[in-house]
Design an enzyme around this catalytic site. Structure first.
Site, PDB file in Angstrom:
ATOM      1  N   HIS A   1       0.846  -1.185   0.000  1.00  0.00           N
ATOM      2  CA  HIS A   1       0.000   0.000   0.000  1.00  0.00           C
ATOM      3  C   HIS A   1       0.885   1.240   0.000  1.00  0.00           C
ATOM      4  O   HIS A   1       2.104   1.160   0.224  1.00  0.00           O
ATOM      5  CB  HIS A   1      -0.942   0.018   1.206  1.00  0.00           C
ATOM      6  CG  HIS A   1      -2.111  -0.898   1.056  1.00  0.00           C
ATOM      7  ND1 HIS A   1      -3.106  -0.691   0.126  1.00  0.00           N
ATOM      8  CD2 HIS A   1      -2.441  -2.045   1.715  1.00  0.00           C
ATOM      9  CE1 HIS A   1      -4.003  -1.650   0.220  1.00  0.00           C
ATOM     10  NE2 HIS A   1      -3.621  -2.499   1.173  1.00  0.00           N
TER      11      HIS A   1
ATOM     12  N   ASP B   1       0.248   7.008  -3.900  1.00  0.00           N
ATOM     13  CA  ASP B   1      -0.752   6.552  -4.861  1.00  0.00           C
ATOM     14  C   ASP B   1      -0.983   7.557  -5.986  1.00  0.00           C
ATOM     15  O   ASP B   1      -1.039   7.180  -7.164  1.00  0.00           O
ATOM     16  CB  ASP B   1      -2.086   6.294  -4.155  1.00  0.00           C
ATOM     17  CG  ASP B   1      -2.129   4.945  -3.458  1.00  0.00           C
ATOM     18  OD1 ASP B   1      -1.176   4.162  -3.608  1.00  0.00           O
ATOM     19  OD2 ASP B   1      -3.114   4.675  -2.751  1.00  0.00           O
TER      20      ASP B   1
END
Length: 382
Positions: free
Chosen positions: A136, A167
């Protein structure tokens, strides 16, 4: 608050993009391209992506159309390849090897459409020891050194910048840059290619200026002690009397002088150049900010060159006078959201449609893209 126009415009009008449904940076990259006018068809899977977000409020699927295709069905991959044949770009965010196992990897897609730009979005990249493992944002930015930069306390843990840094900045935006560059090459040379956008690569790339400062001796390799990481008393965040906060970025001397004047802190000028007295300066600045509310300090600094701004929440931001004047946020279908960016004088991006509901556009896309196999998929998933 303005609602933008609904017709398909933008510099990417006429570009066709297939997005294999996923979560996080891939959908955001596809949304950005859709905001700029591309015809993005999202291939949703039966049952959804499992994110738990109401599809009607998933803003990253705005300006797109959705079809339902079961890639695990015998004719699923063939249907996607029919779309690929008519597309300019494909975007996928699976773990390395998954698209290949599903029969829609680069080899199959480029064989069907040699001009295709095949965009791949992952955290670790397509190769390397960690490529097949889960991850992540927080882990990706941790190993690049970027997470270690964030936070005011050199002896405390780093602060977590949501998932904006990895991200979206290191991931989505680098995928978009890569896709657009490869699209230009494909149009100039008739040759498609694979774009391997890894969050670790993009995030590391974002730290280039900090690495330059480190090499030049202008940056210490620890957080909370440098010019831009909270170590400087005139580049930081201060609490106000009502529990709000003000952000200070008065780096240059002329801006700093204005800041000190409006803060009514005459001794600040002498303390600016004496690093040994920066803790004293920080406490003096903090004490002044604690003497008034956020609204009062906002009024003091409004319209000046002191480089001071109130720290607003997500719900407060759309109401900021400057953002409201520029229509930085827009409303569509009752949903307030960031407007398309950046801006273009001749081919503006637009907020045309709300979030695409899974499968809602299957018949329309089957007609527009001349892919009759989509009708078969629609009947199977109905």
């Amino acid at each position: 608050m303005k609602t933008t126009r609904t017709e398909r415009t933008g510099p990417l009008a006429g570009v066709r993009i297939v997005e294999l449904a996923g979560i996080g940076p891939g959908p955001f990259a596809a949304m950005l391209l859709a905001d700029l006018g591309a015809d993005v068809v999202r291939v949703d899977r039966p049952g959804g992506a499992g994110l738990g977000v109401d599809p009607a409020k998933d803003l990253t699927n705005r300006n797109k159309r959705s079809v339902l295709v079961d890639l695990k069905a015998s004719d699923g991959p063939a249907t996607v390849l029919d779309l690929v044949e008519r597309a300019d770009v494909l975007i996928e965010g699976y773990r390395p090897g998954v698209a290949e196992r599903l029969g829609v990897g680069p080899e199959e897609c480029l064989a069907r459409n040699p001009r295709l730009v095949y965009g791949r979005m992952t955290g670790w990249g397509q190769d390397g020891p960690l490529a097949p493992t889960a991850g992540h944002d927080i882990g990706y930015i941790a190993v690049t050194g970027a997470l270690g930069l964030v936070g005011p306390d050199p002896d405390g843990p780093p602060s977590i910048p949501a998932n904006l840094l990895g991200d979206y900045a290191g991931g989505s935006l680098y995928l978009v840059v890569g896709v657009l560059a490869a699209l230009q090459h494909a149009r100039a040379h008739g040759e498609g290619q694979v774009v391997d956008a890894a969050i670790v690569d993009g995030t590391a790339h974002l730290t280039t200026m900090i690495h330059a400062m480190l090499l030049a001796g202008g940056w210490q390799d620890r957080r909370g002690v440098n010019l831009l990481d909270g170590g400087c008393p005139f580049y930081g965040v201060y609490a106000t009397s009502d529990g709000g906060h003000m952000a200070v970025g008065a780096l240059e001397e002329r801006f700093y002088d204005e800041f000190a004047r409006l803060l009514d802190l005459p001794e600040a000028t002498a303390l600016r150049r004496d690093l040994a007295r920066w803790p004293e300066l920080r406490e003096a600045v903090a004490a002044r900010f604690r003497s008034r509310t956020r609204a009062e300090w906002t009024e003091v600094f409004e319209g000046t060159d002191a480089c001071v701004a109130p720290v607003l929440s997500l719900r407060e931001a759309p109401g900021h006078p400057h953002l409201a004047a520029r229509a930085t946020f827009a409303e569509h279908g009752g949903l307030v959201q960031p407007a398309p960016a950046p801006r273009f004088s001749a081919t503006p991006g637009t907020l045309r449609t709300g979030p695409a509901l899974p499968g809602a556009d299957t018949a329309e896309v089957a007609r527009d893209w001349a892919v009759p196999a989509l009708h078969t998929q629609e009947s199977k998933t109905a």
